[in-house]
Design an enzyme around this catalytic site. Sequence first.
Site, PDB file in Angstrom:
ATOM      1  N   CYS A 172      46.709  37.432  48.676  1.00 54.19           N
ATOM      2  CA  CYS A 172      45.986  38.704  48.689  1.00 54.19           C
ATOM      3  C   CYS A 172      46.416  39.523  49.900  1.00 54.19           C
ATOM      4  CB  CYS A 172      44.476  38.436  48.646  1.00 54.19           C
ATOM      5  SG  CYS A 172      43.515  39.876  48.170  1.00 54.19           S
ATOM      6  N   HIS A 189      43.522  34.418  43.897  1.00 56.51           N
ATOM      7  CA  HIS A 189      43.002  33.460  44.882  1.00 56.51           C
ATOM      8  C   HIS A 189      42.914  32.050  44.326  1.00 56.51           C
ATOM      9  CE1 HIS A 189      42.032  36.355  48.012  1.00 56.51           C
ATOM     10  NE2 HIS A 189      41.635  37.170  47.055  1.00 56.51           N
ATOM     11  N   GLU A 247      42.815  29.491  45.985  1.00 52.40           N
ATOM     12  CA  GLU A 247      41.935  28.718  46.874  1.00 52.40           C
ATOM     13  C   GLU A 247      40.475  28.846  46.469  1.00 52.40           C
ATOM     14  OE1 GLU A 247      43.027  31.695  47.366  1.00 52.40           O
ATOM     15  OE2 GLU A 247      42.150  32.759  49.076  1.00 52.40           O
TER      16      GLU A 247
END
Lengths: 1009, 261
Positions: B97, B215, B217
């Site tokens: 990002c 994302h 994560e």
Amino acid sequence: MSAIDTENNVATRVYRIEVHPAEVADDPVGRSVLHEARELHLAEALREVRSARLYLIETTLSETDIDQVARELLADPVNQRPVIGSTEPADGAQLVEVHYLPGVMDPVAMSTHDAIVEMLGPRAAGCEVRTGYRYDMIGAGRDEAERIAGAMLANPVVQSVSFEPFAPEAFVKGTPYELNLTHVPIRELDDEGLMKMSREAHLFLSLEEMRCIRDYYRDADRMPTDVELETLAQTWSEHCVHKTLKSRISYTEGERRFSDAGDTGNAGSDIDWSSRPNHTVNDDGTVTIDNLLKSTIAAATFELTSDGVDWCISVFEDNAGVIAFDGTDAVTFKVETHNHPSAIEPYGGAATGIGGCIRDTMGTGLAAKPIANTDVFCVADPQWDRAKLPKGVLHPRRVLKQVVAGVRDYGNRMGIPTVNGAVWFDDRYLGNPLVFAGSVGLIPRDMAFGEVQPGDRIIVLGGRTGRDGIHGATFSSAELTDTHADEFSHAVQIGNAITEKTCLDVILQARDHASGCLYNAITDCGAGGFSSAVGEMGEKIGAYVELEKAPLKYEGLSYTEIWISEAQERMVLSVPPEKVAAVTALAEAEGVEWCDLGHFGTDDAELVLTYENTEVGRLSMKFLHEGIPQPTRQATWAGQSKIGNRKSEILDAPIDRLLVKLLSHPNIASKHWIVRQYDHEVQGGSVVKPLAGPNGDGPGDAAVLRPKLDSDRGVALSVGLCTAFGDVDPYWMTLASIDEAVRNAVCVGADPSKIAILDNFCWPSCDAPENLGSLVRAAEACYDGAKAFRTPFISGKDSLNNQFTTESGETIQIPPTLLISAMGIVHDTARCVTMDAKAAGNYLFQVGVTTNQLGGSHLQLVTGQGSTDVPRVDLAKAPAQLATVAKLIAEGLVASAHDCSDGGMLVAAAEMAFAGGLGVDLDLTAVPREGELTDLAACYAETPTRVLVEVTAEHYDAVVKALQGTGVPFGELGQFNDSTRLTARGNNGPLVDASLDDLRNAWLKPLDW
Amino acid sequence: MNAKPKTLILRTAGINREGDLIRAFELAGAETLTVHLHALIDDPSPLETCDILGLPGGFSYGDDIAAGRILANRIRHRLLPAIRGFVAAGKPVIGICNGFQVLVKTGLLPGFEEDADASPQRVTLTDNALPRFVNKWVELDVQSETRCIWTRGIERIECPIAHGEGRFVAPPQVLDRLETNGQVALRYATNPNGSDRDIAGICDPTGLVFGLMPHPEDNIHPTHHTAWTTGLDTTATSGLRLFENAVQYAAERVAQPASNA
């Protein structure tokens, strides 16, 4: 200000840099402006909008330097094109430029300044930057451009509009302030003079309060300084001290009058006044209530904590309420309103609303880490006729768009997930929209309290002090009028989330420092600025403040302005002298500004204010915090219903048409347009998201998150808001709201014995006894509801002057609005459920009975067919009923659960079906009831305490047995299936056969902006 | 006992997803060291002691001017040679990002061979086609021909996007070159932001430096996925495997240091 830097004899000049898209076609901002202008029918002839970013740089730098800045910093080499100077309007376009007014916070300008200095080194120091936007309106004339600018692009409170290239020769500068100590001759004033002063100096104090202050200074035999008066006004403001909720109230109940003859629905709504704490029932039938807040909301909490509720850690004392999360950590929750600033400047008002609430979290105990945001908005019909907008009022669609943008830009930048909220539409919010912002935090349990020590330094971290936000506390306590936008533009603030984020980064490091927490106490600068923050922290021991020490945004602020400025992003820490160096080292490492404003602890526990060694104010903390007079306020309740006065659309539609109508009602319709603009995943703890179902097309009941990534323990967040019932009786509205908030949390898997709630009252002026009367009834319901559900109130906030007076003198009062926010503990997030239907063949049960009471329902809102018969929470049964549902969920027996509230059962069932992509077939005669129930009510009544649960064949017997065992009323409504339709049959056969796609679209489209 | 590979997490004003990234690397078997940009400029030695570099998401400096622009300029002026040295040593880098925006705006991505000195910006991440922030889940297809070491053995990842300036834009010849060179690592199954050729993530020619807008994560736990309550097996599309790949790669590199000269 000379244009020559005399020291170096180098001319300063203002460069203008335009940054254009390299390709005309690649201009999403221009396209979006064009789209919105067309949606709003502002300029039919407008064909195209081209956007450009503008930077004005006042500097001694050479043109070569500026060229480098433009190419390397300001414009993207791949898709943008910088121009130094002004380009000609494209294709004969009308130009519109929007620039911030001098002094208004412009975060981009600040960042640009820093980046230029970093890039070019010391020779760039002293440059000043301002930014703006340029729009080339192709096809539009000057009139249309003005209309678009006024309706969409600029707010004159913070921005200026120019129709040609704006290129000033020099920036407007402040002039240095020279101390001018001002004394105010209050001792000689009569009542008329006192009120004139209260009004003209924007103190917004009552006559009694003004008299009290006058008498204090008569006794002291001196004149107050201006800063003393301001301090008293801020500290005694409704916003800061909640004087209405804390006052003594004399409550009178009149005879009930119902607008609908023969409607006896609420004849039994009388409150039992006999056994309430600090309530005295007088011989004449009036009730005297000593400190309404303490005797209702707080009383419930204290009774519960002495009756086994042992998980409240800090209630009503601190900036947020604190409850136990697990053995080592606690969670905090605070919900604020920011209504009046948002009415005037919705973007900045909402952003600083959430920013301020986040600072409350950071200022709770020894600082909690913000882990979630919530937001609720109340606005008028977004389709409101633009031509009928009263002067001084922004259009509701614009208000909603901009408050959402404000919360988005602040919350997302802070890296805090915004996970739960609601929007309520009612035309009475036209001039006075409501903006509620909530913040949840995580804090070690042993950090939940701080205490200022004598000798501690007053260390301020964060933003600089400017003129922004002056008189915010007193302004928020006043009533809005059509001229407020002009008079109070200085009360409006624009935030800078990154300043707050860096401040947070430093505070958490200082809190968790290897040598232990580096400070003894912390609070935020909110309403009232330093005056409230330092005044509250030093309440017991006094404070000595050197006002000239505060770093300023620009020159020219007086000592009073410094003291009461509500400039954003400032935190006040009480730091032992020997630890100041460690705190400031952390701040400097992160580029956070700090100052040492003085110290806590004075000989007589006084507040002493100085400016450049001259004493400018001295106040006794005792008088400041305890001196406010406590008059007895009159409250009446006549039982009058407001239903029937509202805009109505008479509609005699069959049940299936009503379903579409209800799903499209803006209160019920999908809020994905809002939700998707918020980051609800950041921090990595998302468990139940705001939009449920594999495709995210179902309205989740509550959000769940795991604040500790190595633990599966969670927090559920929900709201209850039942404003329409309040038009009949705020007592039942309040109970319904508490029930709804608790039910929403239960529906995702929260433990109902570990749910804390918060109250946010937004009322019209409570100087009117009938408004105070309705407030009393709501507060009494808070006591009854909290006790019955065993859900302690842990924090709350009220805003009690929400009405708007138009130019012609008409006053629009908002409907009494009570937001209940709930935070519940989820023991095992792997057991959470969502509301989307899971599998064909599964059974749908309704738990809880439906009644024929349709008063205040959304059915009533869409049909206009009035009734004052609002549903009532049965406090004897509701808590056990929700506990039973919670137990089923905790045992893993429920595939999905959905609360049955706005719009009623059929709306809830439809939402479950389309969110799960499954058909459903319902038998309305199976809806649990007591006595007779109409098909209409079975579908659309909003009886509280009901939950729809989906059960697999495997768990069918266990669920039925459990429900029967507890005596909770339930009915098996039908089964989910593989079809694409919702079907329902009633007392006389088939009633509904609707396509799920149609229903989903009806729900998705209204607010798909 | 072998020491765990260590990931350096770089943060600065406005970075806010470092906690998510730290958790992902820890679950993947790495240790992490979080360093503020100022500290790393003063003392770049952690770049020598760490094995992986992570640039987390957020709004560095508010994304003022443009997303990642100011942080990219600061890195360009103060830290670029040190990071280039890190990559030259064969150590993986990820930018997610805001981190991706920074990698692109420093020229570290796509990092064509001839760009090593001047580090020109070849591609950009700019306003979404609908120019506002959007948070939603997306499906990502790993490109089979990619040389990215992070995506090895993975076909599909599902995870959220959360950005306002995530539209990948590049001139056609650059896009062609990225494709031919195996530098396109991830494409959106359904394009959420108007990105050229549905590109969601790219790598450098070594395959070590990887940037992506979504994302991963935020899909590393059984209750992260939008559909987890349906009982769907969400491990199949978990984002964790990306981090495991890099940690494994780094562990192997540490075990055979001589091969990285």
